[in-house]
Design a protein around this motif. Sequence first.
Motif, short mmCIF file in Angstrom:
data_model
loop_
_atom_site.label_atom_id
_atom_site.label_comp_id
_atom_site.label_asym_id
_atom_site.label_seq_id
_atom_site.Cartn_x
_atom_site.Cartn_y
_atom_site.Cartn_z
N SER A 1 1.20 -1.07 0.14
CA SER A 1 0.09 0.18 -0.10
C SER A 1 1.01 1.28 0.42
O SER A 1 1.01 2.19 0.35
N HIS A 2 1.94 1.17 0.04
CA HIS A 2 3.13 2.42 -0.33
C HIS A 2 2.82 3.91 -1.15
O HIS A 2 2.57 3.92 -1.19
N SER A 3 1.93 3.41 -2.33
CA SER A 3 1.40 4.47 -3.92
C SER A 3 -0.19 4.14 -4.65
O SER A 3 1.52 2.75 -4.74
N LEU A 4 -0.02 4.78 -4.99
CA LEU A 4 -1.25 4.02 -6.08
C LEU A 4 -0.31 3.97 -7.72
O LEU A 4 -0.67 2.65 -7.81
N TRP A 5 0.92 4.68 -8.00
CA TRP A 5 1.63 4.19 -8.90
C TRP A 5 2.68 3.37 -8.48
O TRP A 5 2.23 2.27 -9.59
N TYR A 6 3.64 3.06 -7.33
CA TYR A 6 4.13 1.94 -7.30
C TYR A 6 3.45 0.89 -7.19
O TYR A 6 3.73 -0.25 -7.29
N GLU A 7 2.64 0.87 -6.59
CA GLU A 7 1.25 -0.79 -6.14
C GLU A 7 0.94 -1.33 -8.00
O GLU A 7 1.12 -2.43 -8.08
N TRP A 8 0.84 -0.21 -8.72
CA TRP A 8 0.35 -0.42 -10.26
C TRP A 8 1.49 -1.52 -10.92
O TRP A 8 0.98 -2.26 -11.29
N VAL A 9 2.65 -0.75 -10.30
CA VAL A 9 3.33 -1.46 -10.98
C VAL A 9 3.80 -3.00 -10.62
O VAL A 9 4.30 -3.61 -11.16
N CYS A 10 3.47 -2.99 -9.23
CA CYS A 10 4.00 -4.21 -8.56
C CYS A 10 3.23 -5.01 -9.08
O CYS A 10 3.23 -6.29 -9.66
N TRP A 11 1.95 -4.16 -9.72
CA TRP A 11 0.76 -5.02 -9.76
C TRP A 11 0.89 -5.86 -11.15
O TRP A 11 0.76 -6.98 -11.54
N ASP A 12 1.66 -4.58 -12.30
CA ASP A 12 1.18 -5.40 -13.88
C ASP A 12 3.29 -6.17 -13.58
O ASP A 12 3.09 -6.52 -14.20
N LEU A 13 4.14 -6.24 -12.58
CA LEU A 13 5.41 -7.05 -12.32
C LEU A 13 4.54 -8.56 -12.53
O LEU A 13 5.33 -9.29 -12.60
N HIS A 14 3.94 -8.74 -11.01
CA HIS A 14 3.09 -9.68 -11.06
C HIS A 14 2.79 -10.13 -12.21
O HIS A 14 3.18 -11.44 -12.34
N GLN A 15 1.91 -9.80 -13.22
CA GLN A 15 0.98 -9.77 -14.33
C GLN A 15 1.88 -10.56 -15.64
O GLN A 15 2.11 -10.52 -15.97
N ALA A 16 3.36 -9.74 -15.58
CA ALA A 16 4.60 -10.07 -16.70
C ALA A 16 5.02 -11.07 -15.90
O ALA A 16 5.64 -12.16 -16.89
N LEU A 17 5.09 -12.07 -14.20
CA LEU A 17 6.02 -12.69 -14.31
C LEU A 17 4.82 -14.19 -14.35
O LEU A 17 5.32 -15.14 -14.96
N ALA A 18 3.83 -14.04 -14.32
CA ALA A 18 3.10 -14.62 -14.76
C ALA A 18 2.53 -14.85 -16.61
O ALA A 18 2.64 -16.16 -16.87
N ASP A 19 2.89 -13.70 -17.12
CA ASP A 19 2.55 -14.36 -18.32
C ASP A 19 4.17 -14.55 -19.05
O ASP A 19 4.07 -15.32 -20.24
#
Length: 356
Positions: free
Chosen positions: A110-128
């Motif tokens: 819950s650090h910040s909206l931008w950083y947590e969205w980056v983390c979400w997208d990184l999670h998706q990229a690793l899954a892909d």
Amino acid sequence: MFSSVAAGMSALQRPKGVCMTIYCQHANRGKTQILAVYRRADDAVSSTVTSLGSAGLAAPIVEALNRISALATVPLGLWDERGRRVAHYPTEHLAALTDRAARAGLLSGSHSLWYEWVCWDLHQALADLDKAVAAAPAPIRIAIEAELEMEERELRDALAEYSEAVPVPEENQRSWDSGFPFVPYSGGMHLLTREARKELDRLEEGITREKREAAVSDLRLLVTAFDQWSAAQADDGMFSLEFPEIFAEPYDADHHFLTVSAPDPGGEGMDAWHVDVCRWVPDDPQEKGEEEYSSATGKHLLRCVLPATPSAEDVAQLLSRVSAEPVVLTEWAQTTVGSPLKGTSLIVTSCLADES
């Protein structure tokens, strides 16, 4: 080939993505090589990650690796400038490159909206990436894992030099400098632009820690729903950072569109999840009834305020319904206050304007 990469880097004045490594594929003797291109001193050099039997197998791996490199690297060289602070962004996301157990942490911060969205997208990229290499032979999977280990290790080395003046080990092959970015010549990711980061930072202005945590959770839900909505890739919709909300406008909807909006973190707008049915009204009245308008203004017709936070699956299903049956928007537009939108559990709580 690689001189064109270097030329592309110098030509881009406002980089969209800052990477440690750029990945590409190259045909060689009947095989398709995946190459890691990076900076060593002042030159761009490459090394072979692995080779596959076809370009079709290599393409999704290359795409996922490029996303991972950009998402992992960009937060390391930027300053968190929300409010009056000047601080570094967290580095915990780096562990997820090599530790599968650490991936869950990408979806719980819950650090910040931008950083947590980056983390979400990184999670998706690793899954892909996992999906892309699932059918590959074991040696290829091992080579990809080794590449991620190399990326994480040398990123950490570069970060230690950048933030703590710790000398980079002699065996480190990949140079990284936050002030001299390595930029993908084929473009980048909108999320990693300064504009997107500043827009998300603006949503956090003046809010409490508790509200920020709720806003991060809401944003994560919205982007998950948008990702699950296949029509989002077919120009049926878009994601707006301004509110934030998902905008759905399928073809053949008679100028109608639908928005799904999260609560406004700053409290200036709606403080609850809501779904609006709207319609484009031509700015020139003589164009009414035309298939295309030269210019138009969105007019809200009705709103459904949700009694509780929806699930990402529910939002994605609603969006998919609209994409599959565009005419349903014209039917929903006639719904009266207190009645449900046909085929859903959404109750109309207010009519915001006449349709005329």
